[in-house]
Write an enzyme that holds these catalytic residues in place. Structure first.
Site, PDB file in Angstrom:
ATOM      1  N   HIS A 145       0.811  -1.216   0.000  1.00  0.00           N
ATOM      2  CA  HIS A 145       0.000   0.000   0.000  1.00  0.00           C
ATOM      3  C   HIS A 145       0.842   1.263   0.000  1.00  0.00           C
ATOM      4  O   HIS A 145       0.365   2.332   0.369  1.00  0.00           O
ATOM      5  CB  HIS A 145      -0.966  -0.003   1.187  1.00  0.00           C
ATOM      6  CG  HIS A 145      -1.784  -1.256   1.247  1.00  0.00           C
ATOM      7  ND1 HIS A 145      -1.460  -2.307   2.085  1.00  0.00           N
ATOM      8  CD2 HIS A 145      -2.860  -1.659   0.541  1.00  0.00           C
ATOM      9  CE1 HIS A 145      -2.312  -3.285   1.899  1.00  0.00           C
ATOM     10  NE2 HIS A 145      -3.173  -2.927   0.967  1.00  0.00           N
ATOM     11  N   GLY A 146       2.139   1.092  -0.316  1.00  0.00           N
ATOM     12  CA  GLY A 146       2.966   2.269  -0.539  1.00  0.00           C
ATOM     13  C   GLY A 146       3.454   3.004   0.690  1.00  0.00           C
ATOM     14  O   GLY A 146       3.632   4.223   0.644  1.00  0.00           O
TER      15      GLY A 146
END
Lengths: 180, 278, 430
Positions: A145-146
């Site tokens: 999810h970065g």
């Protein structure tokens, strides 16, 4: 349910009936306890709570993945540049304010030991393995999810709420660290 | 239909059984099965008392520690204990550091395998490890002892009897006064086996492991007679087989007490409910 | 169907009314085991065992599902995983002992339930279907218990699996390939263990389904009772709740005390020591026996020691063992006496007690080594077993003179029944 007209007798009977039903209820609830607690970690799982790792072969700038409690642990030998990069950051501006010194052992600030578990939803961030992306802050990058972590493995960007967790550890010697 | 065929089927089975019975009876008379040496000379375990026998009985931790020492110094040369972990020894009253030291100094090391290089090696045992396997090249197959007390009729009493029951086969008589080698000259113990009337077929590959008093030195000052060592190791092996014995009984009494009270109440409630129907 | 005087479910709580109009499950329960089910007022404690059997099944499912969270159905680790449960899992020792002894308690209860049925002829019209479903449940229980006993993968597990699947090899022609198919190999192995685990998990839910049919069928004519006289009037019955819930509650207390005494103080009493030895395909234990609840049938199996005419002894034993249970399916048509209860059948009663003794003797012989005198005793006892059901019962039911029956259940309980003088005496059995 009783044909008795004597009020005293009725009360005594009701009391016994209520007591009997209550006992059944208490017994049933008590029986739930072992059924629930059996799902908690068993004795053999709890016993595997510490692991010793040889760190002599990790050169500055390198990192290894170890396993503790069946989860990855990142052990990273920070370069002086990485340490100073971490120290330059204004702690007050961080989402989870901590200094590198608070996250490492005194006198061994180059050894950054953290769980390899993203504090967002538990993926393993990249950056510890050879050739892996370290993200824009030179630490770790979680591809799920970065979330981006810096060289002190502090959360800088993305959805993760906390810095990568530092597991309890101590150095048994200069080359061996005991986690757990 | 059923009443026609039913009796026929019944009679069919009955006649077949009668046939088997007749054959069996005829054989029993014409060729009676001679009694075997095992049937006449196998002994039931000696009646000895252990601290954990009764429904209130618990393990005696000092005895378990002595028994562990006997296992360590005598039995563990040939017998493994693979269901038990070193950490379990904490239940015998050993401190954490002592458990760690026992694990570290244990003679057989834990096996390691490096999947990258394919190298096999050894490392010292950790408290979280189970007792390592024991390989035995000699005659016989020494069984794992973890569950032996539950895997044999008689449990601890059997182990004690077996360990103290070795005797000279020559001149051995059973309780009826019959002499084994006079009655069964062929039953002589083969070479490499040892005679023990408490063992199911009278001869086993294990020589008497507890040969003399003082074979093990107890740290608590208990006299290490053969009988004492046998008692202690039997108690220890009961613990390895059923480590939760104490907890089981401690849980059992409150549960039974609660159920007794609940049942009495249930009986009274039942009488209340039925009071107007009798 | 129910009796016209059965209480009607009338929820007063608006929520329950709302539920009742949309999903009348509470109504269903009320009519099945609540105040809406009128039950003969004279049931004795033998009638507790149906509910107890249901309770035992639930107990087995609950403990079994929990054990399955820790058990590993693989021949290399199955034994160790059971020991892991016994040593390391929180309360694992208790759950496993509860499950193992729960099986024994289940059979104790079900055997009592079955023999209650024998004595009071609970199988007679109009209750044949209840009985037939009951026999199906018993067969499923035996299969489930057998496969469950294989799972610890001890010596008795392994050799039990080998011997019991070996029964099928007695069948001419298809036998040997059938055994290989059942095991998925030439001897019990990982394939057999895995499928036994799968089926052991499945079958209890099948049993649950058949129990629902069994109880459904029961609610058509209503429960039988110790007099065997059918319910005639409202005074013959009481509502199930609170009368029989209270009585069953007391019975359950006694059951649980016995059960917990076993679990906490003699957990291995009914087991066999050899099952604490890991399975070894190369060495058979000296004295293999199944669990105690199979002993009577095991004795019948072993009673056939000689070939009979052209039938090998092995096949005879297998046929007889299965027939010993299958014969129960025909019981409603073998016993034709119009009187149900053994209380009013003096000759039947004597043979019934003989059957009880006979089955106990068979059980004892089944647990004993296959040697004399046990083989000869079990031959005689097996002979009586078959003669009892297939020859004696039909004869007794046609020659016996039953004792007079009470006019009604009310009369049997209270000694008088006003309605008896009002209506002309009718035969007690319709």
């Amino acid at each position: 349910m009783t044909g008795a007209t004597n009020g005293e007798g009725v009360r005594r009977r009701d009391f016994i009936n209520i007591a009997a039903v209550s006992f059944a209820g208490v017994g049933g609830l008590a029986a739930l306890y072992p059924l629930i607690s059996q799902m908690a970690p068993s004795a053999d799982v709890l016993a595997e709570s510490s692991t010793e790792i040889d760190i002599s072969a990790i050169a500055p700038g390198q990192a290894i993945k170890a396993v503790w409690r069946k989860q990855p642990v990142f052990i990273r030998n920070l370069t002086p540049q990485e340490i100073s990069a971490a120290d330059k950051v204004d702690v007050a501006s961080l989402r989870d304010p901590q200094t590198l010194e608070q996250r490492t052992t005194a006198g061994k600030t180059n050894w950054l030991i953290t769980m390899g578990v993203c504090t967002h939803l538990g993926c393993v961030p990249l950056g510890a393995g050879e050739g892996e992306v370290k993200g824009e802050f030179g630490g770790y990058f979680c591809p799920c999810h970065g979330s981006v972590y810096d060289t002190a493995a502090r959360i800088r960007k993305g959805p993760a709420p906390k810095n990568l967790e530092v597991p309890p550890h101590e150095f048994s010697s200069d080359t061996v660290v005991k986690i757990g | 239909m059923v009443r026609l065929f039913g009796p026929l089927v019944g009679l069919f089975f009955a006649v077949a059984l009668l046939w088997s019975f007749g054959n069996g009876a005829y054989n029993a008379v014409t060729q009676p099965t001679p009694p075997t040496a095992e049937a006449l000379f196998h002994m039931h375990p000696k009646e000895v008392k252990f601290s954990f026998d009764s429904a209130f009985g618990t393990f005696d931790k000092a005895q378990l520690q002595r028994g562990f020492k006997v296992y360590q110094e005598v039995c563990s040369n040939c017998h493994s204990l693979k269901q038990v972990a070193f950490r379990d020894l904490g239940q015998l009253g050993y401190k954490e550091a002592e458990v760690k030291a026992i694990a570290k100094n244990w003679g057989n090391k834990a096996q390691t395998f490096d999947p990258k290089t394919g190298d096999r090696g050894e490392r010292a045992n950790l408290p979280s490890d189970h007792f390592p396997p024991v390989y035995y090249a000699g005659q016989g197959v020494p069984p794992d002892l973890s569950l032996i007390a539950k895997a044999r009729h008689g449990g601890a009493q059997y182990i004690h009897s077996l360990l103290t029951g070795y005797t000279d086969q020559v001149g051995y008589k059973n309780e009826a006064g019959e002499e084994l080698l006079k009655k069964f000259p062929d039953a002589k113990t083969p070479d490499g086996l040892y005679f023990n009337p408490y063992f199911a077929n009278l001869n086993l590959a294990m020589p008497a492991p507890l040969a003399s008093d003082g074979q093990v030195t107890y740290s608590d000052g208990t006299q290490a007679t053969v009988d004492q060592m046998a008692m202690d190791v039997s108690a220890f092996l009961t613990w390895t087989a059923e480590p939760k014995l104490d907890k089981r009984k401690q849980t059992g009494w409150p549960v039974l007490g609660f159920l007794l009270a609940a049942t009495v109440l249930a009986y009274l409630a039942k009488r209340n409910v039925w009071a107007d129907k009798h | 169907m129910s009796f016209p005087w059965a209480n009607d479910y009338k929820p007063t709580n608006p929520l329950m009314q709302w539920v009742d109009q949309r999903l009348p499950l509470p109504r269903f329960v009320y009519n099945a085991v609540g105040a809406g089910y009128p039950v003969p007022r004279n049931l004795n404690y033998m009638w507790n065992f149906g509910i107890l059997a249901g309770f035992a099944l639930v107990l087995q499912i609950v403990t079994g599902v929990v054990l399955a969270m820790h058990y590993a159905a693989n021949d290399k680790v199955a034994f160790d995983s059971v020991e892991h449960i016994m040593r390391d899992v929180n309360w694992g020792w208790m759950l496993r002992y509860a499950h193992a002894n729960g099986a024994s308690m289940f059979f104790i209860v079900v055997y009592t339930h079955i023999f209650r049925g024998f004595f009071y002829s609970s199988y007679k019209a109009p209750r044949e279907m209840i009985w037939l479903l009951g026999v199906v449940i018993f067969l499923l229980m035996m299969a489930t218990a057998f496969m469950g006993y294989v799972l610890p993968w001890g010596q008795m597990s392994f050799w039990g699996a080998k011997v019991i699947t070996g029964l099928f090899s007695a069948i001419p022609l298809v036998g040997p390939p059938l055994q290989e198919w059942l095991l998925g190999g030439f001897a019990p192995d990982n394939a057999a263990l895995n499928r036994f685990f799968s089926l052991h998990f499945l079958l209890p839910f099948v049993i649950l389904g058949v129990i629902i049919l069994h109880v459904w069928a029961l609610h058509i004519p209503g429960s039988s009772n110790p007099t065997g006289v059918e319910v005639k009037q409202e005074s013959d019955t009481v509502p199930f709740h609170p009368y029989y819930t209270a009585k069953d509650g007391f019975g359950l207390g006694i059951f649980l005390m016995l059960y917990c005494a076993l679990v906490f103080f003699a957990p291995n009493l009914l087991g066999h020591p050899d099952n604490y030895i890991p399975a070894n395909p190369l060495s058979t234990p000296a004295h293999i026996v199944p669990e105690w609840y199979f002993w009577p049938f095991y004795a019948i199996l072993r009673a056939f020691t000689s070939d009979f005419m052209f039938i090998p002894a092995k096949l005879m034993g297998v046929l007889a063992m299965f027939s010993a249970i299958l014969v129960w399916f025909f019981l409603p048509w073998l016993d034709t006496s119009p009187v149900r209860s053994g209380h009013y059948r003096p000759m039947f009663r004597k043979f019934f007690y003989l059957l009880v003794v006979d089955v106990l003797v068979l059980g004892y012989c089944g647990g004993a080594p296959a040697a004399e005198p046990f083989v000869m005793i079990s031959q005689i006892a097996s002979m009586y077993y078959f003669l009892h059901f297939l020859v004696i019962l039909p004869i007794v039911s046609s020659i016996e003179t039953p004792q007079p029956l009470p006019f009604s259940i009310t009369e049997a309980v209270l000694g008088k029944d006003e309605s008896a003088t009002l209506s002309p005496a009718t035969p007690a059995i319709a």
